[in-house]
Write a protein that holds these residues in place. Structure first.
Motif, PDB file in Angstrom:
ATOM      1  N   GLU A 156       8.904  17.289   1.024  1.00  0.00           N
ATOM      2  CA  GLU A 156       7.713  16.671   0.442  1.00  0.00           C
ATOM      3  C   GLU A 156       6.835  17.736  -0.200  1.00  0.00           C
ATOM      4  N   ILE A 157       5.960  17.288  -1.087  1.00  0.00           N
ATOM      5  CA  ILE A 157       4.987  18.195  -1.681  1.00  0.00           C
ATOM      6  C   ILE A 157       3.625  17.499  -1.721  1.00  0.00           C
ATOM      7  N   ASN A 158       2.629  18.196  -1.231  1.00  0.00           N
ATOM      8  CA  ASN A 158       1.267  17.675  -1.204  1.00  0.00           C
ATOM      9  C   ASN A 158       0.329  18.686  -1.842  1.00  0.00           C
ATOM     10  N   CYS A 159      -0.826  18.220  -2.228  1.00  0.00           N
ATOM     11  CA  CYS A 159      -1.832  19.052  -2.869  1.00  0.00           C
ATOM     12  C   CYS A 159      -3.151  18.843  -2.127  1.00  0.00           C
ATOM     13  N   TYR A 161       0.853  -1.191   0.000  1.00  0.00           N
ATOM     14  CA  TYR A 161       0.000   0.000   0.000  1.00  0.00           C
ATOM     15  C   TYR A 161       0.884   1.234   0.000  1.00  0.00           C
ATOM     16  N   HIS A 162       0.837   1.984  -1.088  1.00  0.00           N
ATOM     17  CA  HIS A 162       1.755   3.113  -1.233  1.00  0.00           C
ATOM     18  C   HIS A 162       1.034   4.456  -1.349  1.00  0.00           C
ATOM     19  N   ALA A 163      -0.287   4.461  -1.187  1.00  0.00           N
ATOM     20  CA  ALA A 163      -1.044   5.713  -1.253  1.00  0.00           C
ATOM     21  C   ALA A 163      -0.669   6.617  -0.086  1.00  0.00           C
ATOM     22  N   LYS A 164      -0.717   7.909  -0.341  1.00  0.00           N
ATOM     23  CA  LYS A 164      -0.434   8.906   0.701  1.00  0.00           C
ATOM     24  C   LYS A 164      -1.567   9.913   0.628  1.00  0.00           C
ATOM     25  N   THR A 165      -2.629   9.625   1.394  1.00  0.00           N
ATOM     26  CA  THR A 165      -3.871  10.357   1.246  1.00  0.00           C
ATOM     27  C   THR A 165      -4.512  10.642   2.595  1.00  0.00           C
ATOM     28  N   ILE A 166      -5.080  11.820   2.731  1.00  0.00           N
ATOM     29  CA  ILE A 166      -5.909  12.168   3.872  1.00  0.00           C
ATOM     30  C   ILE A 166      -7.210  12.723   3.299  1.00  0.00           C
ATOM     31  N   VAL A 167      -8.346  12.243   3.790  1.00  0.00           N
ATOM     32  CA  VAL A 167      -9.649  12.760   3.375  1.00  0.00           C
ATOM     33  C   VAL A 167     -10.358  13.250   4.621  1.00  0.00           C
ATOM     34  N   VAL A 168     -10.836  14.490   4.572  1.00  0.00           N
ATOM     35  CA  VAL A 168     -11.510  15.115   5.708  1.00  0.00           C
ATOM     36  C   VAL A 168     -12.981  15.341   5.349  1.00  0.00           C
ATOM     37  N   ASP A 169     -13.875  14.650   6.061  1.00  0.00           N
ATOM     38  CA  ASP A 169     -15.328  14.866   5.936  1.00  0.00           C
ATOM     39  C   ASP A 169     -15.849  14.820   4.507  1.00  0.00           C
ATOM     40  N   ASP A 170     -15.220  14.105   3.633  1.00  0.00           N
ATOM     41  CA  ASP A 170     -15.621  14.041   2.225  1.00  0.00           C
ATOM     42  C   ASP A 170     -15.652  15.422   1.574  1.00  0.00           C
ATOM     43  N   LYS A 171     -14.987  16.400   2.184  1.00  0.00           N
ATOM     44  CA  LYS A 171     -14.981  17.763   1.666  1.00  0.00           C
ATOM     45  C   LYS A 171     -13.644  18.160   1.050  1.00  0.00           C
ATOM     46  N   LEU A 172     -12.574  17.568   1.541  1.00  0.00           N
ATOM     47  CA  LEU A 172     -11.264  17.881   0.993  1.00  0.00           C
ATOM     48  C   LEU A 172     -10.350  16.681   1.166  1.00  0.00           C
ATOM     49  N   CYS A 173      -9.343  16.635   0.316  1.00  0.00           N
ATOM     50  CA  CYS A 173      -8.351  15.571   0.460  1.00  0.00           C
ATOM     51  C   CYS A 173      -6.961  16.159   0.245  1.00  0.00           C
ATOM     52  N   ASP A 174      -6.021  15.503   0.863  1.00  0.00           N
ATOM     53  CA  ASP A 174      -4.608  15.853   0.754  1.00  0.00           C
ATOM     54  C   ASP A 174      -3.927  14.650   0.124  1.00  0.00           C
ATOM     55  N   ILE A 175      -3.294  14.882  -1.011  1.00  0.00           N
ATOM     56  CA  ILE A 175      -2.576  13.809  -1.718  1.00  0.00           C
ATOM     57  C   ILE A 175      -1.203  14.345  -2.080  1.00  0.00           C
ATOM     58  N   GLY A 176      -0.187  13.525  -1.901  1.00  0.00           N
ATOM     59  CA  GLY A 176       1.142  13.986  -2.276  1.00  0.00           C
ATOM     60  C   GLY A 176       2.207  12.952  -1.999  1.00  0.00           C
ATOM     61  N   THR A 177       3.405  13.442  -1.773  1.00  0.00           N
ATOM     62  CA  THR A 177       4.540  12.553  -1.562  1.00  0.00           C
ATOM     63  C   THR A 177       4.761  12.219  -0.092  1.00  0.00           C
ATOM     64  N   ALA A 178       4.111  12.953   0.815  1.00  0.00           N
ATOM     65  CA  ALA A 178       4.392  12.797   2.241  1.00  0.00           C
ATOM     66  C   ALA A 178       3.695  11.593   2.852  1.00  0.00           C
ATOM     67  N   ASN A 179       4.491  10.779   3.515  1.00  0.00           N
ATOM     68  CA  ASN A 179       3.945   9.721   4.352  1.00  0.00           C
ATOM     69  C   ASN A 179       3.477  10.347   5.660  1.00  0.00           C
ATOM     70  N   PHE A 180       2.742   9.584   6.440  1.00  0.00           N
ATOM     71  CA  PHE A 180       2.301  10.055   7.762  1.00  0.00           C
ATOM     72  C   PHE A 180       3.340   9.563   8.773  1.00  0.00           C
ATOM     73  N   ASP A 181       4.568  10.064   8.607  1.00  0.00           N
ATOM     74  CA  ASP A 181       5.663   9.616   9.466  1.00  0.00           C
ATOM     75  C   ASP A 181       6.614  10.768   9.771  1.00  0.00           C
ATOM     76  N   LYS A 182       7.463  10.551  10.759  1.00  0.00           N
ATOM     77  CA  LYS A 182       8.378  11.595  11.216  1.00  0.00           C
ATOM     78  C   LYS A 182       9.413  11.959  10.159  1.00  0.00           C
ATOM     79  N   ARG A 183       9.821  10.996   9.377  1.00  0.00           N
ATOM     80  CA  ARG A 183      10.814  11.284   8.331  1.00  0.00           C
ATOM     81  C   ARG A 183      10.247  12.289   7.324  1.00  0.00           C
ATOM     82  N   SER A 184       9.016  12.062   6.874  1.00  0.00           N
ATOM     83  CA  SER A 184       8.380  12.999   5.952  1.00  0.00           C
ATOM     84  C   SER A 184       8.119  14.340   6.626  1.00  0.00           C
ATOM     85  N   LEU A 185       7.747  14.296   7.909  1.00  0.00           N
ATOM     86  CA  LEU A 185       7.426  15.530   8.625  1.00  0.00           C
ATOM     87  C   LEU A 185       8.639  16.424   8.839  1.00  0.00           C
TER      88      LEU A 185
END
Length: 166
Positions: free
Chosen positions: A112-115, A83-107
């Motif tokens: 990283e760049i996200n949209c 599983y390589h997706a990097k996605t956050i979806v909030v309330d079906d109203k917006l999503c964040d997709i990009g190169t950032a993992n949900f980890d300290k290294r990415s943070l």
């Protein structure tokens, strides 16, 4: 900046929050925000890989996942490949997709760049993909994660010490 961006996304959630990531090693602040979201009734769903592609990455996630599962989150382990997706979806109203993992290294280490996308049709299509991914996953069990396991405990200790680099 990325940690602050993710925190703002989590704080916006009123009903549901989805996180899909190959590496789930949140900072203390991110984990605290996720737990706060659960306390205010937000439904949190996380998808991570069933099989890791790096040593100790799963073990580094277990302490956070335990806390989230205890607080009512749903965690799934994707079983049809990595599983390589990097996605956050909030309330079906917006999503964040990009190169950032949900980890300290990415943070804190990587550049990283996200949209952030607000398009309803795009988010509806993404939600259909997420539903398929959940169907191709296995629920993570709190019972398994709290069952005593000496080898896992040793690996978790090592992973915790190295978590900024995993």
């Amino acid at each position: 900046q990325l940690e602050g961006s993710f925190i703002r996304l989590i704080q916006q959630a009123q009903h549901s929050l989805f996180i899909g990531t190959p590496y789930f090693i949140p900072s203390k602040r991110l984990l605290a925000e996720l737990l706060t979201a659960l306390k205010r009734g937000v439904l949190l769903t996380v998808i991570i890989p069933y099989t890791a592609d790096h040593l100790l990455v799963q073990e580094a996630s277990f302490s956070s996942l335990r806390r989230l599962l205890k607080a009512g989150a749903d965690v799934f382990q994707y079983k049809k490949g990595f599983y390589h997706a990097k996605t956050i979806v909030v309330d079906d109203k917006l999503c964040d997709i990009g190169t950032a993992n949900f980890d300290k290294r990415s943070l804190f280490l990587n550049k990283e760049i996200n949209c952030i996308i607000y398009d309803g049709a795009f988010i509806a299509h993404l939600k259909e993909i997420i539903k398929k991914d959940i169907n191709d996953s296995e629920p993570m069990s709190l019972a398994v994660l709290i069952k005593p396991n000496l080898l896992r405990s040793v690996k978790e200790s090592i992973a915790g010490a190295l978590s900024h680099f995993l």
